[in-house]
Design an enzyme around this catalytic site. Sequence first.
Site, PDB file in Angstrom:
ATOM      1  N   HIS A  53     -58.354 -18.484  48.796  1.00 13.75           N
ATOM      2  CA  HIS A  53     -57.202 -19.086  49.970  1.00 13.75           C
ATOM      3  C   HIS A  53     -57.539 -18.433  51.179  1.00 13.75           C
ATOM      4  CE1 HIS A  53     -54.355 -20.148  46.206  1.00 13.75           C
ATOM      5  NE2 HIS A  53     -55.217 -21.140  46.681  1.00 13.75           N
TER       6      HIS A  53
ATOM      7  N   CYS B 152     -56.483 -21.254  74.931  1.00 13.38           N
ATOM      8  CA  CYS B 152     -56.127 -22.414  75.361  1.00 13.38           C
ATOM      9  C   CYS B 152     -54.767 -22.773  75.652  1.00 13.38           C
ATOM     10  CB  CYS B 152     -56.766 -23.555  74.484  1.00 13.38           C
ATOM     11  SG  CYS B 152     -56.066 -23.726  72.876  1.00 13.38           S
TER      12      CYS B 152
ATOM     13  N   THR C  73     -51.910 -13.924  37.832  1.00  8.62           N
ATOM     14  CA  THR C  73     -51.584 -15.177  38.325  1.00  8.62           C
ATOM     15  C   THR C  73     -50.598 -16.238  37.409  1.00  8.62           C
ATOM     16  OG1 THR C  73     -52.564 -17.418  39.370  1.00  8.62           O
ATOM     17  CG2 THR C  73     -53.953 -16.120  37.749  1.00  8.62           C
TER      18      THR C  73
END
Length: 250
Positions: free
Chosen positions: A119, A149, A187
Amino acid sequence: MENLIAEAADIIINSNLTLALTGAGISVESGIPDFRSAEGLWSKYDPAEYATIEAFRANPEKVWNMLREMDAVVSGAKPNKAHLGLGELEKMGYLHFIITQNIDNLHQEGGAKNVIEYHGNSRTLSCIWCGKRYGVEEKRDQFPPRCECGKILKPDVVFFGEPIPADALNRSFQLASSAEALLVIGTSAVVSPANTIPTVAKQNNATIIEINMEKTHLTDSITDIFLQGSAGEIVDALVREVKRKGSFRP
Ligand code: NAD
């Protein structure tokens, strides 16, 4: 539990390709809450509202309020016994790759070198409009951090709705396809496509060793050995058993 640890240690010692798939639960003992914790960051910021790419595009300032708090928690965290134990197992030659869903860098700080960040990671920031990338330290004094920018930068972590980095995706799939043993640690295995890794490994006849405080949907379907408890305690016990039985392997 002792027998199960001994059995898991034997499998690791005899496996020619052992992987670990880790999730937020492995870092809970380092003070970083997982998505499941009733308290903490995620009770304040619903991931479904804050951790999507649509949310970032629509209102990056709002998402940065969550990211700033997360960064404060993550940057103060230290590797725990589970991260250190996996680092040691790698050094001993018994763990070949860690595929982590976490973005906290604690596996690397815990001594592991072969870490696939499924991830992404929070050490760099990118402009999703012009593509320029910056180190997080370069922008430490700016909130929210901006690109030259003028647009607001996004950390290089994978938000819900974004693709997995191609290298990590392909490499993980290839490794899972030839793994002989897979440790699935902390997990819930609900976030896709990371949650397909255990099934791919199982199809290759890998032995699935699951370490979690609670059962998951994998436990009674594809897990071979379920070691219930905290990642720190269990990984520590497992590494001690591997050390007791095995020897360093080149
Ligand atoms: P999850 O929050 O869905 O599940 C965590 C799992 O860990 C649960 O099954 C829980 O029972 C288990 N657990 C909790 N404490 C534990 C402990 N001390 N020892 C062992 N197991 C423990 O996490 P997920 O499956 O990783 O999915 C959530 C997504 O959010 C992932 O992409 C993850 O990377 C990301 N996330 C990352 C961090 C981080 O980088 N540390 C923190 C929160 C969320």
